[in-house]
Structures are given as structure tokens and as C-alpha cells.
Design a protein around this motif. Structure first.
Motif, mmCIF file in Angstrom:
data_model
loop_
_atom_site.group_PDB
_atom_site.id
_atom_site.type_symbol
_atom_site.label_atom_id
_atom_site.label_comp_id
_atom_site.label_asym_id
_atom_site.label_seq_id
_atom_site.Cartn_x
_atom_site.Cartn_y
_atom_site.Cartn_z
ATOM 1 N N PRO B 281 0.815 -1.234 0.000
ATOM 2 C CA PRO B 281 0.000 0.000 0.000
ATOM 3 C C PRO B 281 0.844 1.277 0.000
ATOM 4 O O PRO B 281 0.443 2.287 -0.582
ATOM 5 C CB PRO B 281 -0.811 -0.116 1.288
ATOM 6 C CG PRO B 281 -0.902 -1.582 1.558
ATOM 7 C CD PRO B 281 0.383 -2.169 1.051
ATOM 8 N N CYS B 282 2.011 1.245 0.651
ATOM 9 C CA CYS B 282 2.896 2.413 0.659
ATOM 10 C C CYS B 282 3.282 2.795 -0.762
ATOM 11 O O CYS B 282 3.277 3.972 -1.134
ATOM 12 C CB CYS B 282 4.147 2.117 1.488
ATOM 13 S SG CYS B 282 5.507 3.278 1.197
ATOM 14 N N PHE B 283 3.592 1.791 -1.584
ATOM 15 C CA PHE B 283 3.979 2.092 -2.966
ATOM 16 C C PHE B 283 2.806 2.719 -3.717
ATOM 17 O O PHE B 283 2.989 3.643 -4.520
ATOM 18 C CB PHE B 283 4.478 0.821 -3.658
ATOM 19 C CG PHE B 283 4.884 1.035 -5.096
ATOM 20 C CD1 PHE B 283 5.645 2.137 -5.474
ATOM 21 C CD2 PHE B 283 4.522 0.133 -6.077
ATOM 22 C CE1 PHE B 283 6.023 2.334 -6.800
ATOM 23 C CE2 PHE B 283 4.894 0.327 -7.407
ATOM 24 C CZ PHE B 283 5.633 1.429 -7.772
ATOM 25 N N GLU B 284 1.591 2.242 -3.445
ATOM 26 C CA GLU B 284 0.426 2.839 -4.117
ATOM 27 C C GLU B 284 0.305 4.319 -3.746
ATOM 28 O O GLU B 284 -0.029 5.161 -4.573
ATOM 29 C CB GLU B 284 -0.869 2.097 -3.731
ATOM 30 C CG GLU B 284 -0.865 0.601 -4.010
ATOM 31 C CD GLU B 284 -0.557 0.246 -5.463
ATOM 32 O OE1 GLU B 284 -1.119 0.895 -6.367
ATOM 33 O OE2 GLU B 284 0.257 -0.676 -5.679
ATOM 34 N N GLU B 285 0.593 4.617 -2.474
ATOM 35 C CA GLU B 285 0.514 6.008 -2.027
ATOM 36 C C GLU B 285 1.632 6.846 -2.657
ATOM 37 O O GLU B 285 1.411 8.004 -3.036
ATOM 38 C CB GLU B 285 0.564 6.054 -0.497
ATOM 39 C CG GLU B 285 0.586 7.460 0.104
ATOM 40 C CD GLU B 285 -0.700 8.269 -0.057
ATOM 41 O OE1 GLU B 285 -1.537 7.932 -0.919
ATOM 42 O OE2 GLU B 285 -0.876 9.267 0.678
ATOM 43 N N VAL B 286 2.827 6.258 -2.811
ATOM 44 C CA VAL B 286 3.910 6.958 -3.519
ATOM 45 C C VAL B 286 3.446 7.295 -4.940
ATOM 46 O O VAL B 286 3.660 8.408 -5.434
ATOM 47 C CB VAL B 286 5.192 6.096 -3.565
ATOM 48 C CG1 VAL B 286 6.210 6.670 -4.543
ATOM 49 C CG2 VAL B 286 5.804 5.953 -2.176
ATOM 50 N N LEU B 287 2.802 6.333 -5.575
ATOM 51 C CA LEU B 287 2.339 6.538 -6.951
ATOM 52 C C LEU B 287 1.285 7.635 -7.009
ATOM 53 O O LEU B 287 1.317 8.500 -7.882
ATOM 54 C CB LEU B 287 1.766 5.233 -7.508
ATOM 55 C CG LEU B 287 2.791 4.125 -7.749
ATOM 56 C CD1 LEU B 287 2.075 2.809 -8.062
ATOM 57 C CD2 LEU B 287 3.718 4.485 -8.892
ATOM 58 N N ARG B 288 0.342 7.587 -6.082
ATOM 59 C CA ARG B 288 -0.695 8.628 -6.060
ATOM 60 C C ARG B 288 -0.080 9.994 -5.800
ATOM 61 O O ARG B 288 -0.398 10.982 -6.459
ATOM 62 C CB ARG B 288 -1.737 8.339 -4.966
ATOM 63 C CG ARG B 288 -2.861 9.377 -4.933
ATOM 64 C CD ARG B 288 -3.655 9.343 -3.644
ATOM 65 N NE ARG B 288 -2.914 9.849 -2.486
ATOM 66 C CZ ARG B 288 -2.776 11.129 -2.168
ATOM 67 N NH1 ARG B 288 -3.312 12.074 -2.913
ATOM 68 N NH2 ARG B 288 -2.074 11.489 -1.099
ATOM 69 N N TYR B 289 0.823 10.031 -4.851
ATOM 70 C CA TYR B 289 1.361 11.292 -4.352
ATOM 71 C C TYR B 289 2.318 11.947 -5.342
ATOM 72 O O TYR B 289 2.410 13.170 -5.409
ATOM 73 C CB TYR B 289 2.085 11.007 -3.031
ATOM 74 C CG TYR B 289 2.408 12.214 -2.197
ATOM 75 C CD1 TYR B 289 1.398 12.933 -1.552
ATOM 76 C CD2 TYR B 289 3.725 12.632 -2.029
ATOM 77 C CE1 TYR B 289 1.698 14.035 -0.776
ATOM 78 C CE2 TYR B 289 4.034 13.737 -1.247
ATOM 79 C CZ TYR B 289 3.016 14.431 -0.625
ATOM 80 O OH TYR B 289 3.321 15.523 0.146
ATOM 81 N N THR B 290 3.046 11.119 -6.122
ATOM 82 C CA THR B 290 4.068 11.695 -7.014
ATOM 83 C C THR B 290 3.770 11.490 -8.503
ATOM 84 O O THR B 290 4.456 12.079 -9.339
ATOM 85 C CB THR B 290 5.466 11.098 -6.726
ATOM 86 O OG1 THR B 290 5.459 9.701 -7.050
ATOM 87 C CG2 THR B 290 5.868 11.271 -5.268
#
Lengths: 107, 407
Positions: B281-290
Motif C-alpha cells: 500500500p505504501c507504494f500505491e501512495e507513492v504513486l498517487r502522491y508523485t
């Protein structure tokens, strides 16, 4: 109104109300149903929204989409005849009362 | 007719809001957030006179437009050039820049070669490579996160997974950057990319030949689909090329952006170390955020509409994925980076039939890197200013000085 019931591997059931046009996957996410991860968000690219459609509902939910079977073959839990990616089942009034089982393992 | 950036000039419906900016200026590419907010605020569909294009940046319209492959096609190019009117700089991709039914055939081959099942077989190699790399970096007092980690990891594991016999890490990273700069306007970025394209592109094409691949990698799987008659051998070579254009620079960017997010949000690194179930999930948030891919375009293949506004045939529509991923109408408190957000439905991998076919392998690579780091690295600290690198489609770092503090 469209009601969908999600049945966990331990037999516990949750029934929620869905918006027409939403998928069984999206409805699960909207209602925080355990065991539907849906990592790819509905692009048929991940097999983490796998469900088993109960009994005669399989006729109503229709055939698998092109490419869905290849992805189901990658699911962590066994693919059965009733297996579907829940992102590919779009809800209509005709599916009011739908029951789907969540597999033991999703990812 | 005189074309603008390789597409037909558009006379927009007068009711469509106008945003008079250059979304491909260095200023915006380096810091896109204010532009993204202006785009969302201006309306559900916006006209950008500078390039005579329409643009969407609100989540709902971006998702709908981007995934509506019947009205808004990819075969006329996912950049500003309309391939129907102008010859593209390279033979178009037979998976990215194509529509059904041709797309369906190639997508199936790639989808099988990059399936979750295949990625699971690669995870041991990915984790072992991450161990070696992180151990080596922990011996240094300071690292340059982009070169030392973000580029080093994918250029080690991905060519090996594909089965490449020839490896040139620089060409592999740069080819992606060239392809992605090419989807922009005729600006300095694109011109510099085109100058390098013959050399790097030539090397890439040669490296995709069957005799330059092992018989047990992802490349061999694609060629075996050609042996089985699913695609031609020429198409197999083209699909291997797609691995290299879409599979290296993008994951480099994903890793770099993840390191940036976690170095800027040390509390979130603590959350991650305490609960490694949050690594994916952290990677998904990195993708959303950046939003590593910040913008791709579609072309209206017939007269259509978006948000009730008419969109004529031939219109180019910029889909600002980065704007959609920060839309406050979709995401609660979008400016906050939260590893437990689980932002299902983010637009970083696209949506619909063209959703990133390599997303499982990208997740696998990130999971390997972050899992090993979560075990070994106590803190990821900035050691200087992070510098972004402007690109017409990619939001990536140029430099990321870091200190990795071991456990």
C-alpha cells in the motif's frame, strides 16, 4: 435497490447496498469488506479481487471477460468454475441479492 | 492545413474555460502542483490555447476520458502528435499506441508474460539483489539516491528478468526518458531527446533481437508466443522493446520517488517499519502522491463529449494524471502522504484496457527494495536538496542526496 452479500471464508456475512453501475469490487471497497484488495483498481491486471459467485447467481453475472481467465489463473486461491474477478461484475437491478464468497487467500 | 504540434488546430466551444499556460514549461514540470490545482479549479474540461488542446485534471473526468478507449483512442499517439496526420518519430508501439482489436492480441501476450504468477517466480532474485545493493549502500556515509539506488536496482534486476545478454544501464534508463519526452511538444526537452534517439534507439532495437536474449526470460516468453502463432516474430521484437521503454525509467522513477516520500516523511517510515503489511500500500501512495507518469494524451476519434462539452474529432485531450491523483474531491487531505491510505483507483498506472501491463513487476521491485530497507535501515535522511528533472511525461528526480542510517 441492489443488495450484495459478501461471505467470508469463516462463514460470516455482510450485506451492503450498491450503486447501480458500480462493480462488485468497488462496492466491497466502499463498504470496507475484508479480503477484497483490488490492487490494480479494476484494470484486470492483478487478481486480488477474486470471488466465488454463489450457486445460480453465476448465470446472472454472465461470462468472464476476455483475458479474465488468464488473470484468475494467477490468483492465490484455487480457480473454480464460479471464480470471477469482482471488478468485472457490474451491478444492475437484476443482480439484487447477489451472494459472493471471498477466497481464503487474496495476495 | 498547418498543424500545431503535429495535430489539427482546434476551435473549442466558447463555453469551455480557457487556461492560458504552458504545461510543458520547466517551471511547471519541476513543480506541477500549482498548475494541477489551477487545472482542476478551471473546470471539468479546459482549453489550453498554447498547444490548441483540451485538458482534464479532475479525477472523475480524467478517469473517464483516459479509460474510454472507444471515443478517445491511443492509436493516434499518446502525445501531442496525431499519428494520423504526421509520421511518428519511431514505429508506434504495438501495445501502447494501438486500439482493439490489435491491442487485445498484444496485450494478452504481455499480460501473460508479466502476470502475478510470473512475478512471484522473480521475487527471490529481486530480494537477493536488493539485499546486496542495500548492504553496499549502508557502508557509505552518504548516497545519491537516484543513481546509487533508484537506477541501480532496476537496471540490475529487470534486464536479467527479460533475459538480456547486452546490458547498458545508461541506455536503458535514457531510452525511457527519450520515449517519454517525445510525447511532449517541440520544446528543448523533446529536441534533446530526439538528438539522442538514433544512438540509444539503435542499441535498444539490436538488444531486443531473439539471439540477444536468453531462452528463460520474459523476452523468451514473448518470442514463444510468436512461435505459437499468437503474434509475428516482428511483433515479438516490438513487444520486447516495450519492456525496455516502459519498464526501466518508470520503475527508476518509482523507486526514487518512494525514497523521496519516505525521507521527507520520517514518521511514515516508522509506520512502515512497524507494519510491513503496509509496504505494498505504501507504494500505491507513492504513486498517487508523485504520479511518475504525470500526463498522457488521448485523441478524439469521432465527435464526442466530455462533461457535457463538445469534443470534435481530431481533438487532443491532455489527461493530467498527476492532477487527478491530488483531486480533493476524490482524496481526503490529498497533500498528506500516508502509507496506510490504500488509494485504490489512483491514476498512476492509468485505467481501463491500457492500464499499465507491467504494474505487477513494478510492485514486485518496489516490494523487494522496501522490504529489505525496512529490515536494515533505521532512518532515511535527506542530505541535501532533492532536485527534480523536467520531462514531458515523467515526474522524476534528478538528484536525491540521502543518508541511510543502519539499524
Amino acid at each position: 435497490m441492489i443488495n450484495v452479500t459478501y461471505i467470508q471464508p469463516d462463514g460470516s456475512e455482510t450485506t451492503v447496498t450498491a450503486q447501480p453501475g458500480d462493480s462488485v469490487m468497488q462496492t466491497a471497497l466502499n463498504n470496507n469488506i475484508d479480503g477484497i484488495i483490488a490492487e490494480c483498481g479494476g484494470s484486470m491486471a492483478c487478481a486480488t479481487c477474486h470471488v466465488y459467485v454463489e450457486g445460480e447467481w453465476a448465470d446472472q453475472t454472465g461470462a468472464r471477460m476476455d483475458g479474465e481467465e488468464d488473470m484468475l489463473d494467477c490468483a492465490m486461491s484455487e480457480m473454480k468454475d464460479t471464480s470471477r474477478l469482482s471488478c468485472q461484475i457490474k451491478l444492475t437491478e437484476a443482480l439484487d441479492g447477489l451472494r459472493v464468497h471471498i477466497p481464503e487467500e487474496q495476495a | 492545413m498547418t498543424l500545431i504540434e503535429g495535430h489539427r488546430p482546434l476551435t473549442p466551444d466558447p463555453s469551455i474555460p480557457v487556461l492560458d499556460i504552458d504545461p510543458y514549461s520547466d517551471e511547471i514540470l519541476l513543480d506541477p502542483a500549482p498548475y494541477h490545482a489551477a487545472l482542476r479549479d478551471a473546470g471539468p474540461l479546459v482549453y489550453i490555447p498554447r498547444y490548441s488542446v483540451l485538458a482534464v485534471g479532475r479525477y472523475d473526468e480524467t478517469r473517464k476520458t483516459f479509460s474510454d478507449h472507444e471515443n478517445f483512442v491511443s492509436s493516434r499517439g499518446i502525445g501531442l502528435n496525431d499519428f494520423k496526420l504526421e509520421k511518428p518519430w519511431r514505429p508506434p508501439s504495438i501495445i501502447l499506441e494501438v486500439d482493439p482489436p490489435d491491442h487485445t492480441k498484444t496485450r494478452k501476450v504481455m499480460s501473460k508474460a508479466l502476470s502475478p504468477k510470473i512475478v512471484r517466480t522473480l521475487m527471490n532474485d529481486f530480494t537477493a539483489a536488493a539485499e546486496v545493493l542495500v548492504d553496499r549502500l549502508l557502508e557509505k556515509s552518504e548516497i545519491e539516491g537516484v543513481v546509487d539506488l533508484a537506477e541501480a536496482f532496476p537496471t540490475t534486476v529487470f534486464p536479467a528478468a527479460v533475459g538480456m545478454k547486452d546490458v547498458n544501464a545508461r541506455h536503458l534508463v535514457d531510452y525511457g526518458a527519450i520515449v517519454f519526452n517525445a510525447v511532449g511538444p517541440d520544446n528543448d526537452l523533446r529536441r534533446r531527446a530526439m538528438e539522442r534517439a538514433p544512438e540509444v534507439g539503435g542499441w535498444i532495437t539490436a538488444a531486443c533481437a531473439r539471439d540477444r536474449l536468453t531462452d528463460d526470460g520474459l523476452g523468451a516468453l514473448v518470442y514463444s508466443a510468436a512461435d505459437a502463432g499468437e503474434i509475428s516474430h516482428e511483433e515479438a521484437a516490438m513487444l520486447v522493446r516495450s519492456f525496455l521503454s516502459a519498464g526501466v525509467d518508470t520503475t527508476v522513477t518509482g523507486i526514487g520517488n518512494a525514497l523521496w516520500c519516505l525521507s521527507q516523511n520520517p514518521d511514515q517510515w516508522e509506520v512502515l517499519k512497524a507494519n510491513t503489511l503496509l509496504i505494498r500500500p505504501c507504494f500505491e501512495e507513492v504513486l498517487r502522491y508523485t504520479s511518475p507518469v504525470h500526463t498522457f494524451l488521448r485523441t478524439a476519434n469521432l465527435d464526442a463529449e466530455i462533461a457535457g462539452y463538445p469534443v470534435p474529432e481530431g481533438a487532443k485531450i491532455m489527461c493530467a494524471l498527476g492532477a487527478a491523483n491530488m483531486d480533493p474531491a476524490k482524496w481526503h487531505d490529498p497533500e498528506a502522504f500516508r502509507v496506510d491510505r490504500k488509494p485504490v483507483g489512483h491514476m498512476a498506472f492509468g485505467a481501463g484496457i491500457h492500464g499499465c501491463v507491467g504494474q505487477n513487476i513494478a510492485r514486485g521491485e518496489l516490494e523487494a527494495v522496501l522490504s529489505v530497507m525496512a529490515r536494515k535501515v533505521a532512518r532515511i535522511e535527506p542530505a541535501g536538496e532533492a532536485v527534480w528533472r523536467p520531462n514531458n511525461a515523467i515526474h522524476a528526480l534528478d538528484r536525491l542526496p540521502l543518508k541511510l542510517i543502519p539499524n
